[in-house]
Design a protein around this motif. Sequence first.
Motif, mmCIF file in Angstrom:
data_model
loop_
_atom_site.group_PDB
_atom_site.id
_atom_site.type_symbol
_atom_site.label_atom_id
_atom_site.label_comp_id
_atom_site.label_asym_id
_atom_site.label_seq_id
_atom_site.Cartn_x
_atom_site.Cartn_y
_atom_site.Cartn_z
ATOM 1 N N CYS A 1 0.850 -1.258 -0.128
ATOM 2 C CA CYS A 1 -0.002 -0.162 -0.101
ATOM 3 C C CYS A 1 0.812 1.219 -0.048
ATOM 4 O O CYS A 1 1.941 1.225 0.676
ATOM 5 C CB CYS A 1 -0.900 0.098 1.396
ATOM 6 S SG CYS A 1 -2.025 -1.344 1.381
ATOM 7 N N THR A 2 0.447 2.307 -0.818
ATOM 8 C CA THR A 2 1.093 3.626 -0.788
ATOM 9 C C THR A 2 -0.022 4.762 -0.354
ATOM 10 O O THR A 2 -1.314 4.202 -0.311
ATOM 11 C CB THR A 2 1.623 3.825 -2.094
ATOM 12 O OG1 THR A 2 0.524 3.821 -3.181
ATOM 13 C CG2 THR A 2 2.856 2.668 -2.482
ATOM 14 N N ILE A 3 0.155 5.818 -0.591
ATOM 15 C CA ILE A 3 -0.651 6.907 -0.367
ATOM 16 C C ILE A 3 -1.764 6.773 -1.398
ATOM 17 O O ILE A 3 -2.939 7.184 -1.284
ATOM 18 C CB ILE A 3 -0.075 8.186 -0.351
ATOM 19 C CG1 ILE A 3 0.962 8.453 0.768
ATOM 20 C CG2 ILE A 3 -1.213 9.259 -0.503
ATOM 21 C CD1 ILE A 3 1.686 9.770 0.959
ATOM 22 N N LEU A 4 -1.411 6.381 -2.720
ATOM 23 C CA LEU A 4 -2.384 6.259 -3.731
ATOM 24 C C LEU A 4 -3.286 4.950 -3.741
ATOM 25 O O LEU A 4 -4.337 4.933 -4.411
ATOM 26 C CB LEU A 4 -1.447 6.204 -4.865
ATOM 27 C CG LEU A 4 -0.644 7.166 -5.268
ATOM 28 C CD1 LEU A 4 0.250 7.182 -6.734
ATOM 29 C CD2 LEU A 4 -1.433 8.565 -5.611
ATOM 30 N N GLY A 5 -3.150 4.112 -2.910
ATOM 31 C CA GLY A 5 -3.871 3.045 -2.860
ATOM 32 C C GLY A 5 -3.067 1.481 -2.710
ATOM 33 O O GLY A 5 -1.832 1.547 -2.427
ATOM 34 N N CYS A 6 -3.642 0.519 -2.609
ATOM 35 C CA CYS A 6 -2.954 -0.821 -2.346
ATOM 36 C C CYS A 6 -3.207 -1.683 -3.815
ATOM 37 O O CYS A 6 -4.158 -1.582 -4.494
ATOM 38 C CB CYS A 6 -3.665 -1.707 -1.292
ATOM 39 S SG CYS A 6 -3.738 -0.695 0.290
ATOM 40 N N ILE A 7 -2.134 -2.592 -3.952
ATOM 41 C CA ILE A 7 -2.162 -3.379 -4.830
ATOM 42 C C ILE A 7 -1.730 -4.775 -4.334
ATOM 43 O O ILE A 7 -1.021 -4.806 -3.487
ATOM 44 C CB ILE A 7 -1.005 -2.904 -6.005
ATOM 45 C CG1 ILE A 7 0.456 -2.751 -5.428
ATOM 46 C CG2 ILE A 7 -1.295 -1.789 -6.796
ATOM 47 C CD1 ILE A 7 1.522 -2.586 -6.598
ATOM 48 N N LYS A 8 -2.106 -5.999 -5.197
ATOM 49 C CA LYS A 8 -1.873 -7.147 -4.478
ATOM 50 C C LYS A 8 -0.482 -7.602 -5.105
ATOM 51 O O LYS A 8 0.008 -7.224 -5.953
ATOM 52 C CB LYS A 8 -2.739 -8.153 -5.436
ATOM 53 C CG LYS A 8 -2.640 -9.586 -4.926
ATOM 54 C CD LYS A 8 -3.608 -10.540 -5.736
ATOM 55 C CE LYS A 8 -3.321 -11.859 -5.374
ATOM 56 N NZ LYS A 8 -2.878 -12.580 -6.725
ATOM 57 N N ASN A 9 0.351 -8.363 -4.101
ATOM 58 C CA ASN A 9 1.897 -8.669 -4.564
ATOM 59 C C ASN A 9 1.524 -9.909 -5.424
ATOM 60 O O ASN A 9 0.854 -10.730 -4.904
ATOM 61 C CB ASN A 9 2.412 -9.241 -3.209
ATOM 62 C CG ASN A 9 2.724 -7.938 -2.270
ATOM 63 O OD1 ASN A 9 2.744 -6.775 -2.604
ATOM 64 N ND2 ASN A 9 3.007 -8.311 -1.185
ATOM 65 N N PRO A 10 1.929 -9.748 -6.728
ATOM 66 C CA PRO A 10 2.002 -11.008 -7.587
ATOM 67 C C PRO A 10 2.735 -12.200 -7.162
ATOM 68 O O PRO A 10 3.905 -12.182 -6.679
ATOM 69 C CB PRO A 10 2.285 -10.277 -8.861
ATOM 70 C CG PRO A 10 3.230 -9.260 -8.540
ATOM 71 C CD PRO A 10 2.767 -8.623 -7.366
#
Length: 158
Positions: free
Chosen positions: A47-56
């Motif tokens: 997660c960052t300030i811009l949002g979260c992404i799934k770890n591939p």
Amino acid sequence: MGFREASKFSRIAFGLAVGGFLTDIIGFPTPYWISGVGFSQGLFQTCTILGCIKNPSELLLGWGKAVIAMEILGFLACLGCVVLMVLYVHVKNDQKILQTAATGLAFAAAGFILIGVIIYGSELSGASFGWSFGMTIVSGLFHIGVGVLNVMDKLSPQ
């Protein structure tokens, strides 16, 4: 047969098992194993300030997959331990096999959880660890307590 008839050790072990389950279910899937300014990362997402992404998963290194495997196995053992402790403390105080199985699962959960934490911590030794990492450690320690209290209960004179 019921909670009041269970020994003091078993009742305390039950409380620790529930606490260990709650800290594990909150700690291991959340994305705060590593935290920084505007950045956090967990086992499953970043997660960052811009949002979260799934770890591939295809980009994970071998040690990362090992940590995830250890934490999932630890969670499953933790879940089994809680179920058996509920059955033993609330329903069948005379069935020592339930207590024995819960003891084995508590030690297994602690082992898996703490091995996963050790692998993660050793690979990312310079990182700033977050609260999720700490809660997962606490969960492993709770399960050591569950196992020790159940052994003490089995060895104490009735």
